[in-house]
Design a protein around this motif. Structure first.
Motif, PDB file in Angstrom:
ATOM      1  N   ALA A   1     -24.951 -12.999  95.232  1.00  0.00           N
ATOM      2  CA  ALA A   1     -23.854 -12.593  94.365  1.00  0.00           C
ATOM      3  C   ALA A   1     -24.192 -11.283  93.674  1.00  0.00           C
ATOM      4  N   PRO A   2     -23.171 -10.453  93.449  1.00  0.00           N
ATOM      5  CA  PRO A   2     -23.402  -9.246  92.657  1.00  0.00           C
ATOM      6  C   PRO A   2     -23.889  -9.641  91.258  1.00  0.00           C
ATOM      7  N   MET A   3     -24.662  -8.785  90.625  1.00  0.00           N
ATOM      8  CA  MET A   3     -25.283  -9.111  89.342  1.00  0.00           C
ATOM      9  C   MET A   3     -24.271  -9.566  88.304  1.00  0.00           C
ATOM     10  N   MET A   4     -23.147  -8.882  88.176  1.00  0.00           N
ATOM     11  CA  MET A   4     -22.171  -9.259  87.154  1.00  0.00           C
ATOM     12  C   MET A   4     -21.548 -10.624  87.441  1.00  0.00           C
ATOM     13  N   GLU A   5     -21.468 -10.994  88.696  1.00  0.00           N
ATOM     14  CA  GLU A   5     -20.912 -12.299  89.036  1.00  0.00           C
ATOM     15  C   GLU A   5     -21.931 -13.407  88.833  1.00  0.00           C
ATOM     16  N   VAL A   6     -23.171 -13.153  89.170  1.00  0.00           N
ATOM     17  CA  VAL A   6     -24.192 -14.196  89.087  1.00  0.00           C
ATOM     18  C   VAL A   6     -24.465 -14.610  87.632  1.00  0.00           C
ATOM     19  N   VAL A   7     -24.149 -13.742  86.682  1.00  0.00           N
ATOM     20  CA  VAL A   7     -24.388 -14.124  85.280  1.00  0.00           C
ATOM     21  C   VAL A   7     -23.390 -15.162  84.798  1.00  0.00           C
ATOM     22  N   THR A   8     -22.347 -15.438  85.575  1.00  0.00           N
ATOM     23  CA  THR A   8     -21.428 -16.515  85.205  1.00  0.00           C
ATOM     24  C   THR A   8     -21.424 -17.658  86.210  1.00  0.00           C
ATOM     25  N   THR A   9     -21.943 -17.426  87.420  1.00  0.00           N
ATOM     26  CA  THR A   9     -21.933 -18.486  88.431  1.00  0.00           C
ATOM     27  C   THR A   9     -23.258 -19.226  88.531  1.00  0.00           C
ATOM     28  N   SER A  10     -24.325 -18.634  88.021  1.00  0.00           N
ATOM     29  CA  SER A  10     -25.637 -19.276  88.097  1.00  0.00           C
ATOM     30  C   SER A  10     -25.800 -20.284  86.966  1.00  0.00           C
ATOM     31  N   GLN A  11     -26.292 -21.458  87.307  1.00  0.00           N
ATOM     32  CA  GLN A  11     -26.525 -22.475  86.287  1.00  0.00           C
ATOM     33  C   GLN A  11     -27.677 -22.103  85.356  1.00  0.00           C
ATOM     34  N   ALA A  12     -28.448 -21.085  85.701  1.00  0.00           N
ATOM     35  CA  ALA A  12     -29.522 -20.617  84.823  1.00  0.00           C
ATOM     36  C   ALA A  12     -29.027 -19.559  83.844  1.00  0.00           C
ATOM     37  N   ALA A  13     -27.780 -19.148  83.985  1.00  0.00           N
ATOM     38  CA  ALA A  13     -27.220 -18.111  83.108  1.00  0.00           C
ATOM     39  C   ALA A  13     -26.518 -18.761  81.918  1.00  0.00           C
ATOM     40  N   PRO A  14     -26.734 -18.240  80.721  1.00  0.00           N
ATOM     41  CA  PRO A  14     -26.067 -18.799  79.532  1.00  0.00           C
ATOM     42  C   PRO A  14     -24.540 -18.820  79.672  1.00  0.00           C
ATOM     43  N   ALA A  15     -23.963 -17.770  80.266  1.00  0.00           N
ATOM     44  CA  ALA A  15     -22.507 -17.675  80.381  1.00  0.00           C
ATOM     45  C   ALA A  15     -21.917 -18.834  81.183  1.00  0.00           C
ATOM     46  N   TYR A  16     -22.645 -19.367  82.139  1.00  0.00           N
ATOM     47  CA  TYR A  16     -22.172 -20.495  82.940  1.00  0.00           C
ATOM     48  C   TYR A  16     -21.849 -21.680  82.022  1.00  0.00           C
TER      49      TYR A  16
ATOM     50  N   ALA B   1     -30.679 -32.200  83.740  1.00  0.00           N
ATOM     51  CA  ALA B   1     -30.310 -33.063  82.611  1.00  0.00           C
ATOM     52  C   ALA B   1     -28.939 -32.674  82.062  1.00  0.00           C
ATOM     53  N   ALA B   2     -28.705 -31.384  81.888  1.00  0.00           N
ATOM     54  CA  ALA B   2     -27.420 -30.918  81.361  1.00  0.00           C
ATOM     55  C   ALA B   2     -26.289 -31.203  82.343  1.00  0.00           C
ATOM     56  N   ARG B   3     -26.550 -31.000  83.615  1.00  0.00           N
ATOM     57  CA  ARG B   3     -25.524 -31.252  84.633  1.00  0.00           C
ATOM     58  C   ARG B   3     -25.138 -32.723  84.673  1.00  0.00           C
ATOM     59  N   ARG B   4     -26.148 -33.596  84.619  1.00  0.00           N
ATOM     60  CA  ARG B   4     -25.855 -35.043  84.661  1.00  0.00           C
ATOM     61  C   ARG B   4     -25.074 -35.474  83.425  1.00  0.00           C
ATOM     62  N   ALA B   5     -25.483 -34.982  82.263  1.00  0.00           N
ATOM     63  CA  ALA B   5     -24.760 -35.322  81.034  1.00  0.00           C
ATOM     64  C   ALA B   5     -23.341 -34.768  81.078  1.00  0.00           C
ATOM     65  N   SER B   6     -23.209 -33.522  81.486  1.00  0.00           N
ATOM     66  CA  SER B   6     -21.898 -32.881  81.562  1.00  0.00           C
ATOM     67  C   SER B   6     -20.990 -33.605  82.553  1.00  0.00           C
ATOM     68  N   ASP B   7     -21.499 -33.882  83.736  1.00  0.00           N
ATOM     69  CA  ASP B   7     -20.688 -34.573  84.746  1.00  0.00           C
ATOM     70  C   ASP B   7     -20.278 -35.962  84.268  1.00  0.00           C
ATOM     71  N   GLY B   8     -21.198 -36.665  83.650  1.00  0.00           N
ATOM     72  CA  GLY B   8     -20.895 -38.012  83.149  1.00  0.00           C
ATOM     73  C   GLY B   8     -19.808 -38.000  82.084  1.00  0.00           C
ATOM     74  N   TRP B   9     -19.935 -37.099  81.115  1.00  0.00           N
ATOM     75  CA  TRP B   9     -18.927 -37.013  80.054  1.00  0.00           C
ATOM     76  C   TRP B   9     -17.588 -36.522  80.608  1.00  0.00           C
ATOM     77  N   MET B  10     -17.628 -35.582  81.544  1.00  0.00           N
ATOM     78  CA  MET B  10     -16.369 -35.112  82.127  1.00  0.00           C
ATOM     79  C   MET B  10     -15.674 -36.228  82.898  1.00  0.00           C
ATOM     80  N   ASP B  11     -16.448 -37.076  83.573  1.00  0.00           N
ATOM     81  CA  ASP B  11     -15.860 -38.228  84.269  1.00  0.00           C
ATOM     82  C   ASP B  11     -15.165 -39.154  83.271  1.00  0.00           C
TER      83      ASP B  11
END
Length: 167
Positions: free
Chosen positions: A137-152, A27-37
């Motif tokens: 991914a290394p743990m420190m990287e996955v906290v920003t690359t994973s869509q389940a991570a708040p930092a993403y 849901a967040a991805r679709r909303a985000s992609d739509g607004w970014m478009d």
């Protein structure tokens, strides 16, 4: 037996979180992609391709209509675009907050290494960067690359600020 039972409980919990995360992320991805478009529309959003200043042999009525249209579109942009940016920022911020609460829930329920293991597994499930390779991914990287991570999602909100500032 207790260890096996705990492991089964953690796995069932992680699977429930994965299912819920899939829904929230989609849901967040679709909303985000739509607004970014909308916000990054090629050539500008509601920008008239016919510049009113470039009128040469057209009648004064046509020139007046074009200038009126340009003024109307500028008014629409000044009203709608800030609202669109605000809505997108809200989606990104609330998604990040939801993900952050999910992290806290996992830590509260399992604590320590068990929580870390669940989070690492959950984050890797939604990490598009390493999905095609056998490595994770290394743990420190996955906290920003994973869509389940708040930092993403916080990172996407900062990127939105950059886009708005550049335009």
């Amino acid at each position: 037996e207790s260890e096996i039972s705990d492991k089964l409980e953690r796995n069932a919990f992680r699977q429930r979180k994965v299912a819920i995360c899939k829904i929230v992320i989609e849901a967040a991805r679709r909303a985000s992609d739509g607004w970014m478009d909308v916000l990054t529309f090629a050539g500008g959003w509601l920008v008239d391709l016919d510049d009113p200043a470039s009128i040469d042999a057209e009648s004064a009525v046509d020139a007046g209509e074009k200038e009126l249209r340009a003024a109307e579109m500028k008014e629409i942009r000044s009203t709608v675009l800030p609202a669109a940016v605000s809505m997108l920022h809200d989606v990104l911020g609330k998604t990040a907050s939801w993900m952050e609460q999910m992290v806290h829930d996992i830590v509260d329920q399992f604590g320590g290494n068990a929580a870390k293991d669940i989070l690492v597994s959950l984050f890797h499930t939604f990490d598009e960067t390493y999905r095609s390779s056998a490595s994770q991914a290394p743990m420190m990287e996955v906290v920003t690359t994973s869509q389940a991570a708040p930092a993403y999602w916080y990172k996407k909100a900062v990127a939105l600020s950059s886009i708005v500032a550049n335009d």
